[in-house]
Design a protein around this motif. Structure first.
Motif, PDB file in Angstrom:
ATOM      1  N   ILE A  46      33.842  34.453  37.832  1.00 30.32           N
ATOM      2  CA  ILE A  46      33.367  34.111  36.482  1.00 30.32           C
ATOM      3  C   ILE A  46      32.614  35.284  35.861  1.00 30.32           C
ATOM      4  N   PHE A  47      31.698  35.868  36.614  1.00 31.44           N
ATOM      5  CA  PHE A  47      30.923  36.986  36.071  1.00 31.44           C
ATOM      6  C   PHE A  47      31.823  38.178  35.778  1.00 31.44           C
ATOM      7  N   GLU A  48      32.802  38.417  36.640  1.00 35.20           N
ATOM      8  CA  GLU A  48      33.717  39.533  36.416  1.00 35.20           C
ATOM      9  C   GLU A  48      34.537  39.331  35.151  1.00 35.20           C
ATOM     10  N   ARG A  49      34.905  38.095  34.847  1.00 33.35           N
ATOM     11  CA  ARG A  49      35.612  37.829  33.587  1.00 33.35           C
ATOM     12  C   ARG A  49      34.730  38.177  32.399  1.00 33.35           C
ATOM     13  N   MET A  50      33.429  37.894  32.519  1.00 30.29           N
ATOM     14  CA  MET A  50      32.501  38.169  31.422  1.00 30.29           C
ATOM     15  C   MET A  50      32.381  39.660  31.144  1.00 30.29           C
ATOM     16  N   ILE A  51      32.427  40.491  32.193  1.00 29.36           N
ATOM     17  CA  ILE A  51      32.248  41.935  31.996  1.00 29.36           C
ATOM     18  C   ILE A  51      33.573  42.689  31.975  1.00 29.36           C
ATOM     19  N   GLY A  52      34.686  41.984  32.190  1.00 34.22           N
ATOM     20  CA  GLY A  52      35.999  42.635  32.114  1.00 34.22           C
ATOM     21  C   GLY A  52      36.343  43.464  33.321  1.00 34.22           C
ATOM     22  N   ALA A  53      35.994  42.977  34.521  1.00 35.99           N
ATOM     23  CA  ALA A  53      36.308  43.690  35.755  1.00 35.99           C
ATOM     24  C   ALA A  53      37.029  42.745  36.710  1.00 35.99           C
ATOM     25  N   GLY A  54      37.560  43.293  37.800  1.00 35.29           N
ATOM     26  CA  GLY A  54      38.233  42.450  38.776  1.00 35.29           C
ATOM     27  C   GLY A  54      38.969  43.277  39.806  1.00 35.29           C
ATOM     28  N   ASP A  55      39.735  42.592  40.634  1.00 38.58           N
ATOM     29  CA  ASP A  55      40.488  43.225  41.714  1.00 38.58           C
ATOM     30  C   ASP A  55      41.984  43.063  41.485  1.00 38.58           C
ATOM     31  N   LEU A  56      42.738  44.038  41.952  1.00 37.80           N
ATOM     32  CA  LEU A  56      44.196  43.977  41.925  1.00 37.80           C
ATOM     33  C   LEU A  56      44.719  43.950  43.349  1.00 37.80           C
ATOM     34  N   LEU A  57      45.691  43.086  43.600  1.00 32.18           N
ATOM     35  CA  LEU A  57      46.373  43.036  44.889  1.00 32.18           C
ATOM     36  C   LEU A  57      47.839  43.342  44.653  1.00 32.18           C
ATOM     37  N   ILE A  58      48.317  44.442  45.232  1.00 28.08           N
ATOM     38  CA  ILE A  58      49.692  44.885  45.018  1.00 28.08           C
ATOM     39  C   ILE A  58      50.447  44.796  46.331  1.00 28.08           C
ATOM     40  N   GLU A  59      51.533  44.043  46.324  1.00 29.77           N
ATOM     41  CA  GLU A  59      52.400  43.912  47.490  1.00 29.77           C
ATOM     42  C   GLU A  59      53.624  44.791  47.288  1.00 29.77           C
TER      43      GLU A  59
END
Length: 210
Positions: A121-134
C-alpha cells in the motif's frame, strides 16, 4: 510509455548496433530512505544536545559521530544509486550495479516468459515496487526492487517484447525460414494481440501462396 533516460544515462558504448534504449532507470528515491532518516534524526539530536548546558555536553561527541556515520552511509548509498541501472532496450533487459566491483544481468527479450510486479500500500502511494521477471535459462527468475512505477515498466517490457518479435519475424521472412515456423510465429503474435486476426489470415495466405 515514451523512452525515458535518466540524468546519468546508460553508456551508449555498451549498446549493440541498432539497439535503442526505451527506459533507463536508477532506483526509486525510496532507496535513500534509511540513510536520510538516520542522518536527519542524528543531526537534529546533535543540534539539540549541542545547545544544552554543560551537563549534557558529554553526549555531543558520540551523537556527532553517529551523525557523521549516517552522512557517510548516505554518500555511499548515493554512489550505489548512481551506479545502478535498470535498462530496457529494443533487444534486452539490463541490470547493472556496483561502485568498485561490477555485476550485471542481461536477459534477451525473446527469453522473457513472464513479468509480474508487486506493490504494498505504501509503495503504491510513493510509486515504487518490485519486478519479478521469469525467463528461460539457468537463472529462471530475477527480482528487482525499488523500481519506479513498476506497473508502467511491466507494460513497457511487454510492448518492447512484441516489437522485438515483429522485427524478428520480418527478418525471418527475408531469411527464408520454413513456412510452418513463420506461421507459428504469426499465431503467437495474433494470440498476444500484436496483430489482428485479419492480418494473420492475410499474411498466412501470402506465405502459403509464395
Amino acid at each position: 510509455m515514451q523512452s525515458i533516460v535518466g540524468d546519468m544515462p546508460y553508456p551508449a558504448r555498451l549498446l549493440n548496433d541498432d539497439e535503442s534504449v526505451a527506459l533507463d532507470l536508477h532506483p526509486h528515491w525510496w532507496f535513500f530512505a534509511e540513510p536520510v532518516m538516520s542522518f536527519v534524526v542524528s543531526g537534529v539530536l546533535w543540534l539539540f544536545v549541542f545547545g544544552q548546558d554543560n551537563s549534557k555536553s558529554y553526549l555531543t561527541y558520540p551523537i556527532g559521530v553517529i551523525a557523521l556515520v549516517a552522512l557517510v552511509w548516505l554518500l555511499v548509498r548515493y554512489l550505489k544509486w548512481r551506479s545502478t541501472y535498470f535498462v530496457i532496450t529494443s533487444d534486452r533487459l539490463i541490470y547493472r550495479h556496483g561502485v568498485l566491483g561490477r555485476a550485471g544481468i542481461e536477459i534477451p527479450l525473446e527469453r522473457v516468459n513472464n513479468v509480474n510486479f508487486k506493490q504494498r500500500i505504501f509503495e503504491r502511494m510513493i510509486g515504487a515496487g518490485d519486478l519479478l521477471i521469469e525467463s528461460g535459462g539457468e537463472d529462471g527468475k530475477q527480482s528487482f526492487s525499488d523500481i519506479a512505477h513498476p506497473d508502467k515498466v511491466q507494460n513497457l517490457i511487454h510492448t518492447q517484447m512484441e516489437d522485438n518479435q515483429k522485427r524478428s519475424f520480418s527478418v525471418n521472412m527475408v531469411g527464408g525460414n520454413d513456412v510452418a515456423t513463420q506461421i507459428e510465429k504469426l499465431e503467437g503474435l495474433r494470440d498476444r494481440g500484436s496483430i489482428t486476426a485479419e492480418d494473420f489470415e492475410a499474411q498466412k495466405r501470402r506465405l502459403l501462396d509464395s
